[in-house]
Design an enzyme around this catalytic site. Sequence first.
Site, PDB file in Angstrom:
ATOM      1  N   SER A  86       0.771  -1.166  -0.072  1.00 16.59           N
ATOM      2  CA  SER A  86       0.040   0.021   0.131  1.00 16.59           C
ATOM      3  C   SER A  86       0.932   1.222  -0.050  1.00 16.59           C
ATOM      4  O   SER A  86       0.639   2.296  -0.640  1.00 16.59           O
ATOM      5  CB  SER A  86      -0.777  -0.002   1.457  1.00 16.59           C
ATOM      6  OG  SER A  86      -1.748  -1.085   1.272  1.00 16.59           O
TER       7      SER A  86
ATOM      8  N   ASN B 195      -5.678  -9.110  -7.568  1.00 11.75           N
ATOM      9  CA  ASN B 195      -5.987  -9.731  -6.531  1.00 11.75           C
ATOM     10  C   ASN B 195      -7.183 -10.200  -6.273  1.00 11.75           C
ATOM     11  O   ASN B 195      -7.200 -11.337  -5.489  1.00 11.75           O
ATOM     12  CB  ASN B 195      -5.600  -8.883  -5.437  1.00 11.75           C
ATOM     13  CG  ASN B 195      -6.233  -7.466  -5.555  1.00 11.75           C
ATOM     14  OD1 ASN B 195      -6.036  -6.849  -6.290  1.00 11.75           O
ATOM     15  ND2 ASN B 195      -7.361  -7.238  -4.420  1.00 11.75           N
TER      16      ASN B 195
ATOM     17  N   THR C 226      13.604   4.191  11.106  1.00 13.43           N
ATOM     18  CA  THR C 226      14.473   3.036  11.427  1.00 13.43           C
ATOM     19  C   THR C 226      13.930   1.838  10.544  1.00 13.43           C
ATOM     20  O   THR C 226      12.985   1.342  10.842  1.00 13.43           O
ATOM     21  CB  THR C 226      14.929   2.718  12.768  1.00 13.43           C
ATOM     22  OG1 THR C 226      15.322   3.969  13.470  1.00 13.43           O
ATOM     23  CG2 THR C 226      15.965   1.561  13.152  1.00 13.43           C
TER      24      THR C 226
ATOM     25  N   CYS D   8     -10.570  -6.357   1.777  1.00 15.95           N
ATOM     26  CA  CYS D   8     -10.818  -4.881   2.072  1.00 15.95           C
ATOM     27  C   CYS D   8     -12.304  -4.792   2.082  1.00 15.95           C
ATOM     28  O   CYS D   8     -12.992  -3.960   2.461  1.00 15.95           O
ATOM     29  CB  CYS D   8     -10.182  -3.911   1.309  1.00 15.95           C
ATOM     30  SG  CYS D   8      -8.294  -4.654   1.075  1.00 15.95           S
TER      31      CYS D   8
HETATM   32  C1  LIG Z   1      -2.226  -6.954  -0.749  1.00 17.01           C
HETATM   33  C2  LIG Z   1      -2.151  -6.099  -1.999  1.00 17.01           C
HETATM   34  C3  LIG Z   1      -1.709  -4.748  -1.808  1.00 17.01           C
HETATM   35  C4  LIG Z   1      -1.348  -4.220  -0.613  1.00 17.01           C
HETATM   36  O1  LIG Z   1      -0.333  -4.742  -0.169  1.00 17.01           O
HETATM   37  P1  LIG Z   1       0.246  -4.427   1.855  1.00 17.01           P
HETATM   38  O2  LIG Z   1       1.588  -4.961   1.710  1.00 17.01           O
HETATM   39  O3  LIG Z   1      -0.983  -5.406   2.409  1.00 17.01           O
HETATM   40  O4  LIG Z   1      -0.195  -3.181   1.987  1.00 17.01           O
HETATM   41  C5  LIG Z   1      -1.695  -3.900  -2.972  1.00 17.01           C
HETATM   42  N1  LIG Z   1      -2.163  -4.400  -4.178  1.00 17.01           N
HETATM   43  C6  LIG Z   1      -2.372  -5.713  -4.376  1.00 17.01           C
HETATM   44  C7  LIG Z   1      -2.648  -6.183  -5.899  1.00 17.01           C
HETATM   45  C8  LIG Z   1      -2.289  -6.559  -3.371  1.00 17.01           C
HETATM   46  O5  LIG Z   1      -2.593  -7.903  -3.507  1.00 17.01           O
END
Ligand SMILES: *Cc1c(COP(=O)(O)O)cnc(C)c1O
Length: 395
Positions: free
Chosen positions: A71, A151, A237, A324
């Site tokens: 993200s 996803n 960090t 989500c």
């Molecule tokens: C899971 C996912 C994200 C977000 O990744 P995080 O590390 O959970 O913030 C963004 N894009 C896609 C396509 C994802 O599957």
Amino acid sequence: MFIYADHAATTKILPCALEVYNKTCEEFYGNPSSLHTAGQRAKEILEKSREEIASILNAAPREIYFTSGGSEADNQAILSAAYAGAKKGKKKILSTAIEHHAVLHTLDKLKREGFEIVLLPVGHEGIVKAEDVKNAIDDETALVSVMLANNEIGTLQPVEEIGEICREKGVLFHTDAVQAVGHIPVDVQKIKCDYLALSAHKFGGPKGVGVIYARKGAPLSPLIEGGAQEKGKRAGTEDLPAIAAMSAALKASIADMGATSALLKRLQAKLIDGLERIPHSSLNGDRTRRLFGNVSFCFEGCEGEALLLYLDDEGICASSGSACTSGSLDPSHVLLAIGRVHDVAHGSLRLTLGPENTEADVDYLLEKIPEVVEKVRSFSPVWRDLKEGRRQYIL
Ligand SMILES: *Cc1c(COP(=O)(O)O)cnc(C)c1O
């Protein structure tokens, strides 16, 4: 029985990555920014991880910046390109209707700030046409953002063609490769992207760590101000144990990619064939141009949330739409974008398999899912209307 079939939401950390995580916590606890020996030993691990990840992506180590995950990487890539574009009077951004919310919500924010956002359609197969991207680019366009693999439905986007087009037209190109890295070969030179986002927990690494690849010369502004870490592009960090474990997980995923892909391809074919036998069901997205682990279906006259709860009772962890969106009553934007109507989109089930799934798992899924679909349909008013002819079947 306990079957984890939700690898697109997250994966279990690989044993080799957990080992590296623990060892790094115990032995390399220094702050990589410290000048003393403990700090410098930590710094070495940090830079070794950066080199390993860069080499796998065919990037230069200085083009790899560690983030808190996918993200953050998506946010940083899009905002950096947008604000750099705005300075030159370019305030148009092209993307697709099926991006992850980390991309879509960032674009919403830019829209409120006066940017023009164009979301290209993906058709019934769930794949954007490179031609459409080409036709939509104009002199105002600052950025194109198209994900590598979706996803929810697993469809693969023509990012190499899009990268070529963007390079020719001199437009920045970002790809959200979170679902792809560690699962299929990803090479930033072949994709010709200026930015790429990846996340460790989608390929057997720890949660809360990821990477933004930013090509040398591509504008990159920090989201977090503070120290000089990551060449001033990401203060704070570094989470060294997570970074080292991410590198270990990525190396292991790449080493096993051939075997894992062969297994998942077999399991996917069997699962799709079996689920297609359920009446009034339909696979979401293109059958072949998709990730091997992804099986996404719609079952007409079925409530997805109810499906998930009954499947959970049978020991099956699955998902409906994206993690989500579950919890909200809006159907998935991805399913709507591929032309599913609201009622049908509500009856979706996403199974995402991983390397530890077996043939026996698929047999169990194919035994339980038809039973659960029948049960959920048995108390659905929509299903009753369909059966009694008061409504027309769509699937
Ligand atoms: C899971 C996912 C994200 C977000 O990744 P995080 O590390 O959970 O913030 C963004 N894009 C896609 C396509 C994802 O599957």
